[in-house]
Scaffold this motif. Structure first.
Motif, PDB file in Angstrom:
ATOM      1  N   MET A   1      52.048  34.101  59.497  1.00  0.00           N
ATOM      2  CA  MET A   1      51.798  35.077  58.465  1.00  0.00           C
ATOM      3  C   MET A   1      51.218  34.352  57.252  1.00  0.00           C
ATOM      4  SD  MET A   1      54.432  37.582  56.378  1.00  0.00           S
ATOM      5  CE  MET A   1      55.278  38.056  57.844  1.00  0.00           C
ATOM      6  N   SER A   2      50.324  35.021  56.550  1.00  0.00           N
ATOM      7  CA  SER A   2      49.824  34.489  55.289  1.00  0.00           C
ATOM      8  C   SER A   2      49.580  35.651  54.338  1.00  0.00           C
ATOM      9  CB  SER A   2      48.552  33.669  55.489  1.00  0.00           C
ATOM     10  OG  SER A   2      47.526  34.495  55.984  1.00  0.00           O
ATOM     11  N   VAL A   3      49.614  35.360  53.058  1.00  0.00           N
ATOM     12  CA  VAL A   3      49.368  36.352  52.020  1.00  0.00           C
ATOM     13  C   VAL A   3      48.099  35.943  51.288  1.00  0.00           C
ATOM     14  CG1 VAL A   3      50.255  37.380  49.893  1.00  0.00           C
ATOM     15  CG2 VAL A   3      51.825  36.832  51.765  1.00  0.00           C
ATOM     16  N   VAL A   4      47.208  36.888  51.077  1.00  0.00           N
ATOM     17  CA  VAL A   4      45.953  36.621  50.387  1.00  0.00           C
ATOM     18  C   VAL A   4      45.890  37.522  49.156  1.00  0.00           C
ATOM     19  CG1 VAL A   4      43.438  36.693  50.538  1.00  0.00           C
ATOM     20  CG2 VAL A   4      44.798  36.016  52.541  1.00  0.00           C
ATOM     21  N   PRO A   5      45.957  36.950  47.960  1.00  0.00           N
ATOM     22  CA  PRO A   5      45.816  37.796  46.772  1.00  0.00           C
ATOM     23  C   PRO A   5      44.403  38.356  46.680  1.00  0.00           C
ATOM     24  CG  PRO A   5      46.070  35.483  46.146  1.00  0.00           C
ATOM     25  CD  PRO A   5      46.193  35.556  47.630  1.00  0.00           C
ATOM     26  N   TYR A   6      44.298  39.615  46.269  1.00  0.00           N
ATOM     27  CA  TYR A   6      43.015  40.280  46.065  1.00  0.00           C
ATOM     28  C   TYR A   6      43.030  40.780  44.622  1.00  0.00           C
ATOM     29  CZ  TYR A   6      38.805  42.818  47.413  1.00  0.00           C
ATOM     30  OH  TYR A   6      37.508  43.255  47.534  1.00  0.00           O
ATOM     31  N   LEU A   7      42.314  40.062  43.761  1.00  0.00           N
ATOM     32  CA  LEU A   7      42.320  40.357  42.338  1.00  0.00           C
ATOM     33  C   LEU A   7      41.125  41.218  41.963  1.00  0.00           C
ATOM     34  CD1 LEU A   7      43.183  36.787  41.005  1.00  0.00           C
ATOM     35  CD2 LEU A   7      44.744  38.626  41.659  1.00  0.00           C
ATOM     36  N   LEU A   8      41.354  42.215  41.145  1.00  0.00           N
ATOM     37  CA  LEU A   8      40.278  43.065  40.663  1.00  0.00           C
ATOM     38  C   LEU A   8      39.713  42.460  39.386  1.00  0.00           C
ATOM     39  CD1 LEU A   8      41.955  46.520  41.287  1.00  0.00           C
ATOM     40  CD2 LEU A   8      40.437  45.213  42.798  1.00  0.00           C
ATOM     41  N   CYS A   9      38.379  42.458  39.288  1.00  0.00           N
ATOM     42  CA  CYS A   9      37.700  41.788  38.179  1.00  0.00           C
ATOM     43  C   CYS A   9      36.579  42.649  37.617  1.00  0.00           C
ATOM     44  CB  CYS A   9      37.084  40.475  38.661  1.00  0.00           C
ATOM     45  SG  CYS A   9      38.265  39.312  39.332  1.00  0.00           S
ATOM     46  N   SER A  10      36.363  42.529  36.321  1.00  0.00           N
ATOM     47  CA  SER A  10      35.259  43.222  35.663  1.00  0.00           C
ATOM     48  C   SER A  10      33.923  42.572  35.976  1.00  0.00           C
ATOM     49  CB  SER A  10      35.464  43.223  34.150  1.00  0.00           C
ATOM     50  OG  SER A  10      36.640  43.903  33.818  1.00  0.00           O
ATOM     51  N   ASP A  11      33.929  41.240  36.109  1.00  0.00           N
ATOM     52  CA  ASP A  11      32.699  40.489  36.354  1.00  0.00           C
ATOM     53  C   ASP A  11      32.993  39.405  37.386  1.00  0.00           C
ATOM     54  OD1 ASP A  11      30.458  38.796  36.328  1.00  0.00           O
ATOM     55  OD2 ASP A  11      30.154  39.038  34.175  1.00  0.00           O
ATOM     56  N   ILE A  12      32.764  39.717  38.643  1.00  0.00           N
ATOM     57  CA  ILE A  12      33.104  38.792  39.725  1.00  0.00           C
ATOM     58  C   ILE A  12      32.334  37.484  39.618  1.00  0.00           C
ATOM     59  CG2 ILE A  12      32.966  38.430  42.222  1.00  0.00           C
ATOM     60  CD1 ILE A  12      33.741  41.357  42.567  1.00  0.00           C
ATOM     61  N   ASP A  13      31.034  37.547  39.323  1.00  0.00           N
ATOM     62  CA  ASP A  13      30.254  36.311  39.253  1.00  0.00           C
ATOM     63  C   ASP A  13      30.776  35.372  38.167  1.00  0.00           C
ATOM     64  OD1 ASP A  13      28.546  36.800  41.411  1.00  0.00           O
ATOM     65  OD2 ASP A  13      27.181  37.967  40.165  1.00  0.00           O
ATOM     66  N   ALA A  14      31.108  35.912  37.009  1.00  0.00           N
ATOM     67  CA  ALA A  14      31.658  35.077  35.935  1.00  0.00           C
ATOM     68  C   ALA A  14      33.020  34.522  36.338  1.00  0.00           C
ATOM     69  CB  ALA A  14      31.766  35.871  34.637  1.00  0.00           C
ATOM     70  N   GLU A  15      33.824  35.324  37.002  1.00  0.00           N
ATOM     71  CA  GLU A  15      35.149  34.878  37.440  1.00  0.00           C
ATOM     72  C   GLU A  15      35.023  33.769  38.479  1.00  0.00           C
ATOM     73  OE1 GLU A  15      39.548  35.588  37.523  1.00  0.00           O
ATOM     74  OE2 GLU A  15      37.930  35.539  36.067  1.00  0.00           O
ATOM     75  N   VAL A  16      34.112  33.920  39.427  1.00  0.00           N
ATOM     76  CA  VAL A  16      33.888  32.883  40.442  1.00  0.00           C
ATOM     77  C   VAL A  16      33.454  31.586  39.767  1.00  0.00           C
ATOM     78  CG1 VAL A  16      32.356  32.150  42.320  1.00  0.00           C
ATOM     79  CG2 VAL A  16      33.417  34.413  42.386  1.00  0.00           C
ATOM     80  N   GLU A  17      32.496  31.685  38.872  1.00  0.00           N
ATOM     81  CA  GLU A  17      32.014  30.490  38.176  1.00  0.00           C
ATOM     82  C   GLU A  17      33.152  29.788  37.447  1.00  0.00           C
ATOM     83  OE1 GLU A  17      28.916  29.240  34.624  1.00  0.00           O
ATOM     84  OE2 GLU A  17      28.619  31.142  35.654  1.00  0.00           O
ATOM     85  N   TRP A  18      33.980  30.555  36.764  1.00  0.00           N
ATOM     86  CA  TRP A  18      35.072  29.965  35.998  1.00  0.00           C
ATOM     87  C   TRP A  18      36.152  29.380  36.914  1.00  0.00           C
ATOM     88  CZ3 TRP A  18      40.190  29.938  34.824  1.00  0.00           C
ATOM     89  CH2 TRP A  18      40.537  29.294  33.638  1.00  0.00           C
ATOM     90  N   LEU A  19      36.550  30.122  37.936  1.00  0.00           N
ATOM     91  CA  LEU A  19      37.612  29.643  38.836  1.00  0.00           C
ATOM     92  C   LEU A  19      37.198  28.384  39.589  1.00  0.00           C
ATOM     93  CD1 LEU A  19      38.954  33.013  40.293  1.00  0.00           C
ATOM     94  CD2 LEU A  19      40.118  31.508  38.663  1.00  0.00           C
ATOM     95  N   THR A  20      35.931  28.269  39.940  1.00  0.00           N
ATOM     96  CA  THR A  20      35.487  27.058  40.626  1.00  0.00           C
ATOM     97  C   THR A  20      35.466  25.862  39.675  1.00  0.00           C
ATOM     98  OG1 THR A  20      33.155  27.652  40.317  1.00  0.00           O
ATOM     99  CG2 THR A  20      34.178  28.294  42.390  1.00  0.00           C
TER     100      THR A  20
END
Length: 123
Positions: A1-20
């Protein structure tokens, strides 16, 4: 079993850039709508996965509503180095790096207001 968080975001591209940049995640997949706006992304976090989704214009992220709506806990190999990288990338620290009864850890918020806690362990 595994759990995968699914976060809702206003700006996915900006969030991806920041999280990386701040947390060291890597982009695995990105889906966009007909206008080229990201509507879904999948990030690798060590052996784990984090998914991001855009629910539409009426969505208000935790930063917009003024409080967190969830928290993610992530184990990393070197929590001190991880902390330094996150702070250098502009992470808002919500819990200082310190030793706790469950291990050395810290907490930070991303630009969308999602809170992340990182604890020493195997990444």
């Amino acid at each position: 079993m595994s759990v995968v968080p699914y976060l809702l975001c206003s700006d996915i591209d900006a969030e991806v850039e920041w999280l990386t940049k701040a947390f060291g995640f890597t982009l695995r997949h990105r889906s966009e709508n007909d206008e080229g706006r990201a509507v879904h992304a999948e990030l690798a976090a060590g052996e784990g996965t984090v998914m991001l989704g855009y629910p539409g214009e009426d969505f208000r992220n935790p930063a917009a509503i003024g409080h967190p709506t969830q928290m993610q806990l992530v184990t990393v190999g070197d929590v001190d180095a991880h902390y330094e990288t996150a702070v250098a990338a502009g992470a808002r620290v919500v819990a200082e790096l310190t030793d706790r009864d469950y291990g050395r850890s810290y907490g930070a918020a991303d630009p969308e207001g999602h809170q992340w806690y990182f604890v020493a362990g195997t990444s």
